[in-house]
Design an enzyme around this catalytic site. Sequence first.
Site: not given
Ligand code: ATP
Ligand code: MG
Length: 438
Positions: A62, A64, A140
């Site tokens: 995905d 964002d 994060d």
């Molecule tokens: P994945 O590949 O599993 O989707 P991801 O890093 O994209 O990993 P997501 O849950 O899709 O994880 O979150 C998107 C973004 O939002 C993260 O990359 C991070 O920048 C931010 N984020 C997500 N969860 C948190 C959190 N608990 N605290 C701070 N920032 C967060």
């Molecule tokens: Mg993600």
Amino acid sequence: MTQDSNPQHELRVIARADHGISRRDISNSALKVLYKLNEAGFQAYLVGGAVRDLLIGGHPKDFDVATDATPEQVRAVFRNCRLIGRRFRLAHVMFGREIIEVATFRANGGEDEGDRELEDGRLVRDNIYGSIEDDAIRRDFTANALYYGVDDFSVRDYVGGFEDVQARVLRLIGEPEARYREDPVRMLRAVRLAAKLGFTIDAAAADPIPGLATLLDSAPPARLFDECLKMFLAGNAEAAFLGLERHGLLKVLFPETAQALASNSNGALRRMLLRGLANTDQRVAQDKPVTPAFLFAVLLWPAFCRELARLQAQGVDPAVAQQRAADRVTVHQTRLVALPRRFSIPMQEVWLMQPRFALRQRKRVFRTLAHPRFRAAFDFLELRQEAAPELAADVAFWAEAQGLAPEQLAEKLVVQGAGEGPRKRRRRRRRGAGAGGE
Ligand code: ATP
Ligand code: MG
């Protein structure tokens, strides 16, 4: 650039020629969103996991987008747009089945300031808008705080994330303990992302985890369930499990399993569990379906065995003990991780089917084969064989039985039945006994 109070957070722009991200690897829908927001006069960047994954040559699932447009302004730009969320207000721009999530830059702000709410140090609402720098430092990990724009195709880095991605390190932004207290699920994210990406967790981020692990007790169970699915059904379950163990999180997230593993001195239960997770990873890699029910049957099997042994030692009738152990383990675990009933019921069925595989009476064999959970339960039996070689004969029998035509099977059972030795026969078979109705 606006003034930055923290000198560590200086913007570094990595030009198009100095990073490996190509527009060809980005979803067209995400590109459209970026271009349209730019055309409407807003800043817009691809952010988070997608940028990180693109930098290491991965294929993000995905995409964002972060922007300085408010959700309402985003909606005014796109007709195919829906606003969602309360804790975290977002715009979803729809392209058929693909959704591009568009979030307005957020700031940390003070406690309970504006549209932001904390409960016991945890964020329950988080809608203070800010600048792109603000948005970066509230994420994060540094690797998750990189921004890619289509204005100049550069990557913008406010926190040193670009270098950390090159070095394959997960480094928390800000003071680790405070960041974990603010949102304990970040500890699980550290382990999950390290497992998924093959990154190491930087020492400053790893060290506080064992001491803060119990904070997860107060995380919302539904969120922990979602996190578990991401952790164990995304192709890196075995590595994630080892990470949970190593960082002292397993005993908080799956306390009864952790206890059962600790007291199983020959390590058979752990071997079986790891094998189950490795199989799950293999299935994911082969695009085969995986189910939360089977996953949790694997994860909680040690807990179930332990509880069953305890009840049997107390002299509880075996059949009663089976069901009671399954129920207890389920009830205790769902207080922490909200496993929905549509998964916990088939999970229990997989467990409760196991004793039936030892039974060879004709009618029972046919009933077991006809059970809707037969396939999953048989796969589970094969897993158990890893830790219990004496199950080899059962595995062989059921492997053959499921491939035979009913007449062939009936014939085989007559021959085998003769050599089966004295077995007490029930005068009349109980009808409609469900799973585990021994
Ligand atoms: P994945 O590949 O599993 O989707 P991801 O890093 O994209 O990993 P997501 O849950 O899709 O994880 O979150 C998107 C973004 O939002 C993260 O990359 C991070 O920048 C931010 N984020 C997500 N969860 C948190 C959190 N608990 N605290 C701070 N920032 C967060
Ligand atoms: Mg993600």
